[in-house]
Write a protein that holds these residues in place. Structure first.
Motif, PDB file in Angstrom:
ATOM      1  N   ARG A 191      -5.169   5.513  -0.261  1.00 53.91           N
ATOM      2  CA  ARG A 191      -5.063   6.405   0.900  1.00 53.91           C
ATOM      3  C   ARG A 191      -3.592   6.646   1.208  1.00 53.91           C
ATOM      4  N   ARG A 192      -3.239   7.890   1.454  1.00 56.09           N
ATOM      5  CA  ARG A 192      -1.869   8.184   1.875  1.00 56.09           C
ATOM      6  C   ARG A 192      -1.740   7.981   3.374  1.00 56.09           C
ATOM      7  N   MET A 193      -0.622   7.400   3.807  1.00 54.69           N
ATOM      8  CA  MET A 193      -0.344   7.191   5.218  1.00 54.69           C
ATOM      9  C   MET A 193       0.934   7.924   5.615  1.00 54.69           C
TER      10      MET A 193
ATOM     11  N   SER B  95       6.614   8.434   2.331  1.00 52.36           N
ATOM     12  CA  SER B  95       5.903   8.199   1.078  1.00 52.36           C
ATOM     13  C   SER B  95       5.295   6.803   1.124  1.00 52.36           C
ATOM     14  N   SER B  96       4.154   6.711   1.809  1.00 54.91           N
ATOM     15  CA  SER B  96       3.486   5.416   2.036  1.00 54.91           C
ATOM     16  C   SER B  96       2.018   5.526   1.667  1.00 54.91           C
ATOM     17  N   PHE B  97       1.518   4.493   0.999  1.00 51.69           N
ATOM     18  CA  PHE B  97       0.138   4.500   0.524  1.00 51.69           C
ATOM     19  C   PHE B  97      -0.482   3.119   0.751  1.00 51.69           C
ATOM     20  N   ASP B  98      -1.765   3.130   1.101  1.00 52.90           N
ATOM     21  CA  ASP B  98      -2.552   1.901   1.170  1.00 52.90           C
ATOM     22  C   ASP B  98      -3.583   1.923   0.060  1.00 52.90           C
ATOM     23  N   LEU B  99      -3.706   0.814  -0.627  1.00 53.83           N
ATOM     24  CA  LEU B  99      -4.801   0.634  -1.567  1.00 53.83           C
ATOM     25  C   LEU B  99      -5.749  -0.403  -0.980  1.00 53.83           C
ATOM     26  N   LEU B 100      -7.006  -0.042  -0.849  1.00 55.15           N
ATOM     27  CA  LEU B 100      -8.034  -1.001  -0.463  1.00 55.15           C
ATOM     28  C   LEU B 100      -8.828  -1.299  -1.716  1.00 55.15           C
ATOM     29  N   VAL B 101      -8.597  -2.484  -2.264  1.00 52.02           N
ATOM     30  CA  VAL B 101      -9.116  -2.834  -3.582  1.00 52.02           C
ATOM     31  C   VAL B 101     -10.104  -3.989  -3.452  1.00 52.02           C
TER      32      VAL B 101
END
Length: 373
Positions: free
Chosen positions: A182-184, A190-196
């Motif tokens: 997900r881009r935040m 330029s920030s991204f979260d990965l929910l893995v």
């Protein structure tokens, strides 16, 4: 007061150089830094870093009515989110005070919500109690764990690790093997979260670091967040905080958590009254702290002017460029150039952090017209 729950140590604490966050920190259980906290911040602004935020509480809501139901009990306009879209959202009490802040993503028939560790169980309990007859099924979703990838080279690192970087804020794309990216809009552009999947956490960390994202800790994330004037629930808020005080007003397009053109929800009366007629009693500002002082203030310490309390300090952090800084809720009437003290430190308000209030509210303008002014 910061809400904390016992958290199992992250398996990524075994990574070379990982230094665990203090036990009294809201980020206990994950790495505080990897040996060079200020250098990690510079890397986050110049290249790319990956940060373990697997201590965040994740929950899931399934069911055909999950979005329309959640729309009625929260502050954001999310009834018509499309697949792969998201938003920030709040749960308010009846007086409009903030109880929960969370990020939500709707993907493949499930709304995923991640929030502060210490607030997660209460949020899940509240949502479960509010289902009634709606076709919505809240549950613990901690089978997913959060990693954040930040920096101008983050899209390349994601691609190298096998994850396509979404281009729009809050947009999400499914990951092969489960979870999503997900881009935040913060703490940097330029920030991204990965929910893995939690069992894949170590594998994703290895893939991202191999692809060029340097290991970083929560110190780096928090420093960038504070510099970006983004509040954190329980640190930069207290039991009296209303959304207008901490910049949470706005729909997803404004990167806010409170939509001003939606139907009734708990706490809406306060939001509407402040927006149309009044001003918030406090506002969130950035403080520069005297770095020569012995020690630092602590979250919740009063901010004083001439011995009189005029606010409370929130997150306190050392920034690689600005030195010691903090977020603080300060009375709106305090002039920008006021000499302040918090804890052992002299403090000054960053003038660029003070919100402008030049617009006359529609409700106030109508009252003035009725009075012939």
């Amino acid at each position: 007061m910061v809400d904390k729950l016992p958290v199992s140590p992250s398996p990524l604490l075994t990574a070379p150089g990982a230094v665990r966050a203090p036990d009294d920190s809201p980020d206990a259980g994950v790495a505080w830094h990897h040996g060079d906290p200020l250098g990690e911040q510079r890397s986050a602004e110049r290249s790319a870093v990956v940060i373990d935020r697997s201590h965040r509480f994740v929950l899931a809501v399934a069911g055909a009515e999950r979005l329309t139901w959640l729309h009625t009990i929260s502050s954001q306009h999310i009834a018509a989110l499309a697949d792969g879209e998201g938003a920030e959202n709040l749960s308010l009490d009846v007086n409009g005070r903030v109880e929960h802040h969370f990020v939500q993503t709707d993907l493949a028939g499930v709304t995923w919500i991640d929030t502060e560790t210490g607030r997660g169980p209460d949020l899940l309990s509240f949502l479960t109690k509010m289902v009634f007859w709606a076709k919505a099924e809240p549950r613990d979703g901690n089978e997913l764990a959060v990693l954040s990838v930040i920096g101008p080279d983050a899209p390349a690192a994601l691609e190298g690790a096998g994850a396509a970087a979404p281009t729009e804020p809050y947009a999400a794309a499914a990951l092969a093997g489960g979870g999503f990216v997900r881009r935040m809009p913060w703490p940097t552009d330029s920030s991204f979260d990965l929910l893995v999947p939690r069992e894949q956490l170590t594998d994703w960390w290895a893939r991202l670091t191999t692809a060029g994202a340097a290991p970083a800790g929560t110190w780096a994330f928090e420093a960038l967040r504070v510099a970006a004037l983004r509040p954190r629930l329980g640190l930069d808020t207290d039991e009296r905080t209303i959304p207008h005080e901490v910049r949470w007003i706005g729909g997803p397009a404004e990167h806010g958590a409170v939509h001003l053109e939606k139907g009734c929800y708990r706490g809406q009366e306060t939001v509407a009254r402040v927006h149309n007629l009044g001003k918030p009693p406090r506002h969130l500002v950035l403080l520069h702290l005297d770095g020569s002082a012995e020690g630092r203030p602590e979250t919740g310490d009063p901010v004083t002017a001439g011995g009189r309390t005029v606010g409370r300090v929130g997150t306190v952090i050392d920034h690689h460029e600005f030195g010691p800084i903090a977020l603080a809720l300060i009375k709106r009437s305090i002039p920008i150039d006021t000499e302040l003290v918090t804890g052992p430190c002299a403090a000054s308000i960053d003038p660029d952090s003070v919100p402008t209030e030049e617009t006359v509210q529609a409700g106030r303008a109508a009252v003035e017209r009725l009075r012939g002014r």
